[in-house]
Design a protein around this motif. Structure first.
Motif, PDB file in Angstrom:
ATOM      1  N   VAL B  39      32.834 -10.959  90.525  1.00 50.96           N
ATOM      2  CA  VAL B  39      33.415  -9.609  90.493  1.00 50.96           C
ATOM      3  C   VAL B  39      33.885  -9.178  91.889  1.00 50.96           C
ATOM      4  O   VAL B  39      34.709  -8.291  92.029  1.00 50.96           O
ATOM      5  CB  VAL B  39      32.394  -8.603  89.908  1.00 50.96           C
ATOM      6  N   ARG B 171      44.331   7.000  79.592  1.00 56.28           N
ATOM      7  CA  ARG B 171      43.834   8.371  79.493  1.00 56.28           C
ATOM      8  C   ARG B 171      42.687   8.661  80.451  1.00 56.28           C
ATOM      9  O   ARG B 171      42.046   9.678  80.362  1.00 56.28           O
ATOM     10  CB  ARG B 171      43.438   8.692  78.057  1.00 56.28           C
ATOM     11  N   ARG B 172      42.406   7.763  81.352  1.00 54.97           N
ATOM     12  CA  ARG B 172      41.402   8.075  82.364  1.00 54.97           C
ATOM     13  C   ARG B 172      41.828   7.367  83.641  1.00 54.97           C
ATOM     14  O   ARG B 172      42.774   6.582  83.635  1.00 54.97           O
ATOM     15  CB  ARG B 172      40.015   7.595  81.937  1.00 54.97           C
ATOM     16  N   ASN B 175      40.097   1.496  86.062  1.00 57.86           N
ATOM     17  CA  ASN B 175      39.749   0.479  87.047  1.00 57.86           C
ATOM     18  C   ASN B 175      40.617  -0.746  86.764  1.00 57.86           C
ATOM     19  O   ASN B 175      41.400  -0.772  85.809  1.00 57.86           O
ATOM     20  CB  ASN B 175      38.250   0.168  87.045  1.00 57.86           C
ATOM     21  N   MET B 177      40.015  -3.552  85.516  1.00 61.29           N
ATOM     22  CA  MET B 177      39.816  -4.193  84.220  1.00 61.29           C
ATOM     23  C   MET B 177      40.542  -3.442  83.111  1.00 61.29           C
ATOM     24  O   MET B 177      41.122  -4.052  82.211  1.00 61.29           O
ATOM     25  CB  MET B 177      38.319  -4.294  83.916  1.00 61.29           C
ATOM     26  N   ASP B 178      40.556  -2.099  83.174  1.00 58.74           N
ATOM     27  CA  ASP B 178      41.294  -1.321  82.178  1.00 58.74           C
ATOM     28  C   ASP B 178      42.760  -1.762  82.155  1.00 58.74           C
ATOM     29  O   ASP B 178      43.349  -1.973  81.097  1.00 58.74           O
ATOM     30  CB  ASP B 178      41.264   0.171  82.533  1.00 58.74           C
ATOM     31  N   ARG B 181      43.359  -5.388  80.897  1.00 59.28           N
ATOM     32  CA  ARG B 181      43.275  -5.510  79.438  1.00 59.28           C
ATOM     33  C   ARG B 181      44.565  -5.031  78.787  1.00 59.28           C
ATOM     34  O   ARG B 181      44.983  -5.555  77.753  1.00 59.28           O
ATOM     35  CB  ARG B 181      42.080  -4.712  78.906  1.00 59.28           C
ATOM     36  N   PRO B 240      36.205  -3.893  90.738  1.00 60.21           N
ATOM     37  CA  PRO B 240      36.084  -5.216  90.137  1.00 60.21           C
ATOM     38  C   PRO B 240      37.351  -6.051  90.329  1.00 60.21           C
ATOM     39  O   PRO B 240      38.433  -5.593  89.988  1.00 60.21           O
ATOM     40  CB  PRO B 240      35.838  -4.920  88.657  1.00 60.21           C
ATOM     41  N   LEU B 245      37.038 -12.446  88.145  1.00 60.10           N
ATOM     42  CA  LEU B 245      36.502 -12.325  86.783  1.00 60.10           C
ATOM     43  C   LEU B 245      37.208 -13.259  85.797  1.00 60.10           C
ATOM     44  O   LEU B 245      36.611 -13.670  84.805  1.00 60.10           O
ATOM     45  CB  LEU B 245      36.599 -10.869  86.313  1.00 60.10           C
ATOM     46  N   GLU B 248      35.304 -16.383  86.058  1.00 65.30           N
ATOM     47  CA  GLU B 248      34.025 -16.230  85.364  1.00 65.30           C
ATOM     48  C   GLU B 248      34.218 -16.404  83.858  1.00 65.30           C
ATOM     49  O   GLU B 248      33.467 -17.112  83.187  1.00 65.30           O
ATOM     50  CB  GLU B 248      33.436 -14.847  85.663  1.00 65.30           C
TER      51      GLU B 248
END
Lengths: 406, 412
Positions: B39, B171-172, B175, B177-178, B181, B240, B245, B248
């Motif tokens: 990470v 909507r936020r 990070n 990872m968001d 994805r 992160p 990742l 990983e």
């Protein structure tokens, strides 16, 4: 006295590895994530937690955050501790009382089996229950089934059949096998019998996990203590206590011990004798399994190991054993979690989150040639069955099939 | 029956050793207290940043991890690693005779030996000027800071260019990872790229923070190139860190698929085989809050890392402790001597660790191995400052390769 466990939120260095691996955070924008709701919230005052951290209720309690943390912060345990501080709205409180007592519901419904099954089998009734108390009407609620086995602590096989001396083991009869899926208990006992063990059936008991995840901390502690005293005599005799539901086994083996101020010799003694069925077999029936004349099973299985199994740190014992069956092909689920979270997916407000988490299992299922889904924990299995065209089974059912039992 | 090996550690060296051992037919149980250092990793393979790695390694002192593992282990380790990554559709590029020069997250030249397909076009050997993406909603990358430093360092970065993520998709405060994805999914991916296309007039080369996909990074890159029609490369971000990742994820999938048991969230305590008169280890104990379980093994490899990752633990009184087998640690007992005056220079504590022989067996001061069947690899080994040398991943791969090779020799 301040116990070391209550200080462990301060081992968190905010690396966010828990957040990155959280299945809920990945699909929900409202969920603040395990780092915030666990270690960080624990540093706040209790009132602040209750007022501002409503999204705590979105945690499925899968425990992936705790296993992912390289600094041993019990993240999931902290979130659940904080969950018990949040007050419920009345509608949810009624529902959660029911959901947190699958033993009472199962026992009561057992007296009105056909009525209960007809009700829960009807989409209309489930719709009414969704409107009244917020039950997720799409959840594939299990039917109540009866078991051929009598309730008293009975020994299997009966004395006349027993070859002496056989190692005695205790079958942990938790809600799933006691009220909803008696067949899994029957099959497991036959498997243990065929592999040379004498099985004592425990009294039916609820491990308390639903109380835990629904925030009923005091009742959980009572439950932990009563279960411990019920199982202690077995543990004192060094009898292995074997369960088919990893969530129940994990509860007794791990969670009781980390409840604040509850650690005791009795809890530790029982915890030390508690095993997952496949874990027990891989440790104690290795030789007989190595030479067992399994029937070939020309079958492709998608195996989804439940989160609580992974939290136990025992690897995937079911895969190790099922891999010995000729022709059987096991595909491993690429999803860390199925989204069921015990009673979580049974609540209407969690339906979308649970469905989104489950989606990648359905996708993998569609893209594979799998003819069966296998999963050890009952609520996971039920929830997955809602999105699977193929049958969902407990891995012991596959093992039994290959052993010629059923 | 195949021999059983326990590998302690879930970082690059532990996962790589587990992979290699399994390939060689050994039953592997990987035990980790949690997720490893991926990470925090930029995802490159740093071998030796100051000069040609292959040449520099030949001149190292005998106690350096590379000298002990040998150059051949490094070469073979790198081969196995790049083969695995290629099969996972995430190819690595580079070689051991020279270094690539890539922009770092802060806009400096970062020298590394191998990098992924998603970063390779950032090689600063190419003088083509580039722009850097400013994704306003993403806070773990600082484009203006990057541009300022890059210009000062003579890196041909023109300016930052605002490339938003449509509100509808986020909507936020996301990070890395968001965002990664989002880039894994075809619909958002094409939606974002088609929006960016109109904003990139005149841009021929683009640096993007490393968020182009987590599970399918190469697919995201390929489609980005197709839609935008320009050269694109990733630069690392704050954690992160997605490039780490991704590694990983690839390792975990591969290990699970190959039936390596990944035992996580458990602390391992080493066990010594009493019947061997203390010459062999017999496995480890896993310690939970109530339950202690014993796992037997024919050999154990320690890949438990240095101070940051729990393989070494420092105490206030100056003791340094190895956390699994309580092995002797090569360290200074005077805490005053652990750090140097400047934050940026080499830190003496980085060189602390356990001493190993050239089979990667932990050894005592007399040079003899402590146990016949215990091996070590990665950051727990003494004798290098991996940060200053730029040798972190190279040492992980080379020592893991050598440790598995030695253990296999012992077990067969």
């Amino acid at each position: 006295m301040i116990s070391p466990a209550s200080l462990s939120q301060d081992l968190c260095m905010s690396c966010n590895i828990c957040t990155v691996n959280c299945p809920v955070f990945a699909v929900s924008n409202k969920f603040l994530g395990p780092k915030v709701l666990g270690p960080q919230a624990t540093r706040l005052s209790r009132t602040l937690v209750a007022e501002h951290l409503e999204s705590n209720a979105l945690c499925t309690a899968c425990g992936i955050c705790s296993t992912a943390c390289p600094h041993s912060v019990p993240v999931s345990e902290k979130i659940l501790e904080n969950k018990s501080l949040i007050s419920k709205r009345s509608r949810e409180a009624i529902r959660d009382r029911f959901l947190s007592r699958p033993d009472l519901v199962g026992k009561a419904a057992g007296h009105f089996k056909s009525l209960y099954n007809a009700m829960m089998g009807s989409e209309h009734t489930r719709g009414v229950l969704q409107n009244l108390i917020g039950l997720n009407q799409t959840f594939p609620f299990p039917r109540i089934t009866s078991s051929r086995m009598s309730r008293a602590s009975e020994k299997f096989p009966s004395e006349s059949r027993a070859i002496s001396p056989r190692q005695q083991v205790v079958f942990l009869d938790t809600c799933g096998t006691a009220y909803y899926e008696g067949v899994i208990k029957e099959i497991s006992i036959q498997v243990l019998d065929a592999l040379g063990f004498e099985v004592i059936l425990s009294e039916p008991l609820c491990c308390g996990l639903p109380l835990h995840t629904n925030g009923y901390r005091d009742q959980l502690i009572e439950r932990a203590l009563s279960n411990t005293s019920q199982l202690r005599p077995f543990a004192d005799q060094k009898l292995p206590i074997i369960g088919t539901s990893p969530s129940c086994v994990h509860m007794i083996r791990h969670t009781y011990s980390v409840l604040p101020d509850q650690h005791s010799l009795a809890i530790a003694t029982v915890a030390g004798q508690c095993f997952d069925l496949f874990e027990f077999l891989s440790l104690n029936a290795r030789e007989i399994l190595n030479s067992f004349p399994f029937r070939p099973l020309d079958l492709v299985v998608l195996y989804h190991p439940p989160c609580q199994l992974k939290s136990m740190g025992i690897g995937l014992p079911a895969v190790k054993i099922l891999d010995r069956i000729p022709d059987l092909q096991i595909i491993l689920s690429e999803n860390d979690c199925c989204g069921s979270g015990g009673t979580y997916a049974m609540k209407v407000e969690n339906r979308l989150v649970s469905e989104r988490i489950r989606e990648s299992i359905s996708t993998q299922l569609e893209n594979s040639q799998a003819e069966v889904v296998a999963c050890d924990s009952e609520t996971c299995r039920w929830w997955i069955s809602g999105a699977a065209e193929v049958p969902t089974v407990h891995p012991v059912q596959i093992l039994a099939e290959a052993m010629g039992i059923q | 029956m195949s021999p059983t090996m326990i590998i302690v550690g879930g970082g690059l060296s532990g996962y790589f050793a587990s992979y290699l051992a399994r390939l060689r037919g050994i039953d592997v149980i990987n035990i980790a207290q949690g997720r490893g250092g991926f990470v925090l990793s930029h995802g490159h393979i740093d071998v030796w940043k100051r000069a040609s790695p292959a040449q520099a390694i030949n001149k190292l002192r005998q106690s350096h991890p590379y000298a002990l593992s040998g150059l051949e282990s490094l070469r073979l380790g790198i081969d196995e690693f790049t083969t695995l990554m290629k099969s996972a559709d995430y190819q690595y590029f580079g070689d051991l005779s020279s270094n690539l020069s890539l922009p770092s997250a802060a806009g400096y030249r970062q020298r590394t030996s191998f990098t992924s397909v998603n970063s390779v076009e950032g090689n600063l050997e190419h003088n083509e000027p580039f722009f850097v993406a400013n994704i306003p909603i993403f806070r773990d990358f600082a484009p203006d800071f990057f541009v300022r430093n890059a210009i000062q360092n003579g890196i041909p970065c023109e300016a930052s260019i605002e490339l938003p993520i449509p509100d509808l998709l986020v909507r936020r405060n996301p990070n890395a990872m968001d965002l990664a994805r989002l880039f894994d999914q075809m619909e958002p991916l094409t939606m974002i790229l088609n929006d960016w296309k109109g904003r990139l007039i005149g841009v021929r080369r683009l640096a993007v923070p490393a968020i182009l996909g987590y599970a399918r990074p190469f697919q995201a890159l390929k489609i980005a190139k197709e839609i935008l029609g320009i050269s694109i490369f990733e630069v690392p971000t704050l954690p992160p860190s997605i490039p780490g990742l991704r590694l990983e994820r690839i390792f975990r999938r591969e290990l699970t698929h190959r039936r390596v048991d990944l035992v996580e969230g458990q602390r391992a305590i080493g066990l010594i085989d009493g019947r061997s008169q203390g010459r062999r280890v017999s496995g480890v104990q896993l310690q939970g809050p109530s339950v202690t379980r014993t796992i037997q093994a024919d050999a154990v490899i320690l890949a438990s890392g240095g101070f940051l990752h729990g393989g070494l633990v420092a105490f206030n009184d100056g003791r340094v402790h190895e956390s699994v087998f309580d092995l002797p640690v090569s360290a200074d007992s005077d805490r005053e001597n652990w750090t140097s005056k400047s934050f940026l220079s080499t830190q003496p504590y980085s060189g602390f660790g356990i001493l190993v022989d050239d089979y990667m067996r932990p050894r005592g001061a007399d040079g003899n191995p402590i146990f016949e069947n215990l091996f070590a690899c990665g950051g727990i080994i003494a004798g290098s400052d991996r940060e200053i040398e730029g040798s972190r991943q190279g040492i992980d791969l080379a020592t893991a390769y050598r440790a598995v090779q030695s253990a296999e020799g012992l077990l067969s």
